[in-house]
Design an enzyme around this catalytic site. Structure first.
Site, mmCIF file in Angstrom:
data_model
loop_
_atom_site.group_PDB
_atom_site.id
_atom_site.type_symbol
_atom_site.label_atom_id
_atom_site.label_comp_id
_atom_site.label_asym_id
_atom_site.label_seq_id
_atom_site.Cartn_x
_atom_site.Cartn_y
_atom_site.Cartn_z
ATOM 1 C CG ASP A 1 -1.591 1.291 1.468
ATOM 2 O OD1 ASP A 1 -2.323 1.720 0.560
ATOM 3 O OD2 ASP A 1 -1.410 1.907 2.539
ATOM 4 C CE1 TYR B 1 -1.075 9.580 -1.334
ATOM 5 C CE2 TYR B 1 -2.038 7.702 -2.493
ATOM 6 C CZ TYR B 1 -1.508 8.981 -2.508
ATOM 7 O OH TYR B 1 -1.390 9.657 -3.703
ATOM 8 N NE ARG C 1 -5.033 7.627 5.576
ATOM 9 C CZ ARG C 1 -4.871 6.963 4.441
ATOM 10 N NH1 ARG C 1 -5.092 7.547 3.269
ATOM 11 N NH2 ARG C 1 -4.479 5.717 4.440
ATOM 12 C CB SER D 1 -1.920 3.154 -4.288
ATOM 13 O OG SER D 1 -2.362 4.385 -3.800
ATOM 14 C CG ASN D 2 -7.792 3.693 -2.227
ATOM 15 O OD1 ASN D 2 -8.263 2.732 -2.841
ATOM 16 N ND2 ASN D 2 -8.067 3.932 -0.951
#
Lengths: 222, 222
Positions: free
Chosen positions: A8, A10, A39, A115-116
């Site tokens: 991942d 972030y 966040r 990742s997003n």
């Protein structure tokens, strides 16, 4: 046997709070609360938009969630918003990242980020941290237009590498992401840096590590 | 023309923080933080489980999220957990609820609750608040085994009442729920009690009201 190790981005490789921490002079004592709410809302918006079927790229979600957080804390100046978003493009990389990646690569393990974030943002992040060369693949949810922890996100790894799920190691500092990946079928390591966080009470099997040196030791059997 | 008016339960009709507020003597100064994190994680777990395809009834999620919150704040005694969960079954009803419901019913508007909660929990809540008789339907997501804001949840209203979406008024104090219902196509009222909250930065058209008297005035054109 682990064939590839997927990270991942972030919170795991990059410190999401390093953006706001650079603006303490403007945000004052609130800077860590602004960052935490930013966040929290960023993640909420990924889940809510996924469930509503209203995908937009992560950059938009990052801007929307920052807008929310700044409103809550009463910051109305739009220039601070843009400066924070700019800082978010070059987040600090955690110190234990380069040596972990070099060890994995030296042992023939394939590496990737899942990742997003958008591909553009991921490229900017790894470039600014000088870790781009350590990754075989940067994989973004933008290809499936839905966010983690939907299974189709984790399935992107299988599509890229063509290996069985159980030969994939997945590392995330986000407990819910670790659990999502565990539900998909990866061998998962929850990175609980400094043992600071409480694990989410959700079903899923994973190992817990407190730094990335422990990861290479686990995967390489060192 | 509004044919039926549908209410969210938790946070909208019932004060989710009234459970923890009864245990200030045990939870101390932390009671509102315990309650806020409990609620935050409760919602997160509904979204995460929905995206992972790992539905469990809301009662389980309420227990899991409380477990998380108590761990974060260092409460290890399991008896407080059970007492809080018991209190959650009979949450306080907001004061403006009964008069709003009686006005709607007097004007021939059908009424319902549409909630993440189980049917059993919803029945207990309306019974303990003496408002059961005002509702034509109690509708739980348990029928579709996925949580708000997935569209199939809001569609349950259409299945029950057989009216067009645009003739349904939907009321929620949860900004993201209001937005989910707006995306589905209802005429939506976001109940921002005391104008305390900031609206989520997500797409969707809705009206904002600060108490339920304003709701009946809007719907009945008073």
């Amino acid at each position: 046997m682990i064939a590839c190790c997927v990270f991942d981005a972030y919170g795991t490789l990059f410190d999401v709070h390093s953006a706001a921490s650079k603006f303490q002079s403007i945000l004052g004592n609130h800077y860590s609360s602004v960052s935490a709410l930013w966040r929290q809302k960023q993640l909420e918006y990924t889940w809510l938009r996924s469930l509503m079927g209203r995908y937009v790229p992560f950059d938009q979600i990052t801007a929307d969630s920052l807008e929310y957080s700044l409103q809550v804390f009463g910051f109305q100046d739009q220039s601070i918003k843009q400066r924070l978003l700019d800082a978010y493009k070059t987040l600090d990389c955690f110190q234990d990242v380069p040596s972990c990646l070099s060890q994995l690569k030296a042992n023939g393990i394939h590496t990737a980020i899942l990742s997003n974030g958008t591909l553009g943002s991921l490229k900017t992040l790894v470039d600014s941290a000088n870790i781009a060369d350590w990754f075989d693949q940067l994989i973004s949810v933008s290809q499936v237009q839905i966010y983690k922890p939907h299974p189709s996100v984790y399935d992107l790894v299988i599509q890229k590498f063509g290996v069985p799920k159980e030969n994939v190691a997945f590392v995330s500092s986000n407990s819910w992401d670790a659990i999502g990946a565990a539900n998909f079928g990866f061998r998962v390591f929850w990175l609980n840096r400094n043992e600071k966080n409480v694990a989410d009470v959700l079903p899923g099997e994973y190992s817990t590590i407190s730094n990335l040196s422990q990861l290479s030791a686990n995967i390489l059997g060192g």
